[in-house]
Scaffold this active site. Structure first.
Site, PDB file in Angstrom:
ATOM      1  N   HIS A   7       0.820  -1.213   0.000  1.00  0.00           N
ATOM      2  CA  HIS A   7       0.000   0.000   0.000  1.00  0.00           C
ATOM      3  C   HIS A   7       0.850   1.258   0.000  1.00  0.00           C
ATOM      4  O   HIS A   7       2.048   1.222   0.270  1.00  0.00           O
ATOM      5  CB  HIS A   7      -0.981   0.030   1.184  1.00  0.00           C
ATOM      6  N   GLU A  43      -8.336   4.464   9.587  1.00  0.00           N
ATOM      7  CA  GLU A  43      -7.856   4.254   8.218  1.00  0.00           C
ATOM      8  C   GLU A  43      -8.891   3.603   7.329  1.00  0.00           C
ATOM      9  O   GLU A  43      -9.773   2.889   7.795  1.00  0.00           O
ATOM     10  CB  GLU A  43      -6.604   3.381   8.244  1.00  0.00           C
ATOM     11  N   GLN A  60      -3.898   3.432   1.379  1.00  0.00           N
ATOM     12  CA  GLN A  60      -4.272   3.443   2.798  1.00  0.00           C
ATOM     13  C   GLN A  60      -4.433   4.904   3.219  1.00  0.00           C
ATOM     14  O   GLN A  60      -3.453   5.631   3.359  1.00  0.00           O
ATOM     15  CB  GLN A  60      -3.171   2.774   3.621  1.00  0.00           C
ATOM     16  N   HIS A  84       3.795   7.273   3.695  1.00  0.00           N
ATOM     17  CA  HIS A  84       4.717   6.126   3.649  1.00  0.00           C
ATOM     18  C   HIS A  84       4.373   5.206   2.495  1.00  0.00           C
ATOM     19  O   HIS A  84       3.287   5.283   1.928  1.00  0.00           O
ATOM     20  CB  HIS A  84       4.717   5.352   4.980  1.00  0.00           C
ATOM     21  N   GLU A 134       7.431   0.803   5.089  1.00  0.00           N
ATOM     22  CA  GLU A 134       6.804  -0.218   5.930  1.00  0.00           C
ATOM     23  C   GLU A 134       6.960  -1.572   5.251  1.00  0.00           C
ATOM     24  O   GLU A 134       6.942  -1.659   4.021  1.00  0.00           O
ATOM     25  CB  GLU A 134       5.316   0.153   6.087  1.00  0.00           C
TER      26      GLU A 134
END
Ligand code: V0V
Ligand code: CO
Length: 146
Positions: A7, A43, A60, A84, A134
């Protein structure tokens, strides 16, 4: 091994309005939504496509739930935008360990709970050319009952 973009995390001030923008502009629908108190976010996951490793890629959308959360802090400094990127792997523990061995700071000792029951960890943006990165292992898909 990292096998997909799982994502892209996008920080926003108002989740409902941002979800509506993605629906009205592109036709993307909410696949899943949740609150993650540990991370301080509300989220919405918008599924964009399936991937060849059996997973999927999502956007996301993230709204902070408290002032002291990482996303609230980031929004105050930068405004809305890409927060991110997340790479998917079948083995977040092994990949984090291997990447740590290359001198990149891994933020968590052990992976933590992420969206949809996934296990996640983060790499420090200052060690990744400015990109908060991530690593995600999705929750196992439950096999249908026979
Ligand atoms: C901070 N920095 C960033 C950044 N956040 N650079 C790129 N992208 C970001 N998102 C830079 C910041 O500009 C500073 O650089 C420096 O890092 C230190 O930042 P800070 O503002 O002092 O903040 P810190 O050090 O308190 O925290 C930064 C870190 C923190 C990355 C350590 O945000 C963190 O732990 N993030 C991981 C958790 C997270 O973000 N959770 C929310 C998503 P200068 O100005 O000094 O040059 S939760 C999620 O994705 C879930 C649940 C999921 O996927 O399932
Ligand atoms: Co994320």
């Amino acid at each position: 091994m990292l096998t997909r973009i799982d994502h892209i995390g996008i920080a926003c001030f108002d989740l409902d309005k941002t979800v509506e923008f993605y629906r009205a502009t592109y036709g993307f629908e909410v696949f899943h939504s949740e609150v993650n108190e540990e991370q301080g976010v509300r989220e919405a996951m918008l599924k964009i496509n399936e991937t060849s490793d059996g997973g999927a890629s999502y956007l996301q959308l993230l709204e902070p739930t408290r002032e002291d959360s990482t996303v609230a802090k980031w929004l105050a400094k930068n405004g809305e935008g890409v927060h991110h990127i997340a790479f998917g792997t079948a083995d977040v523990d092994g990949d984090a360990e291997e990447i740590k061995g290359k001198g990149v700071r891994v933020l968590y000792e052990e992976p933590r709970r992420g969206s949809m029951g996934s296990r996640i960890t983060f790499l420090h943006p200052k060690d990744c050319h400015g990109v908060l990165t991530e690593l995600v292992t999705s929750a196992p898909v439950e096999s249908p009952e026979h």
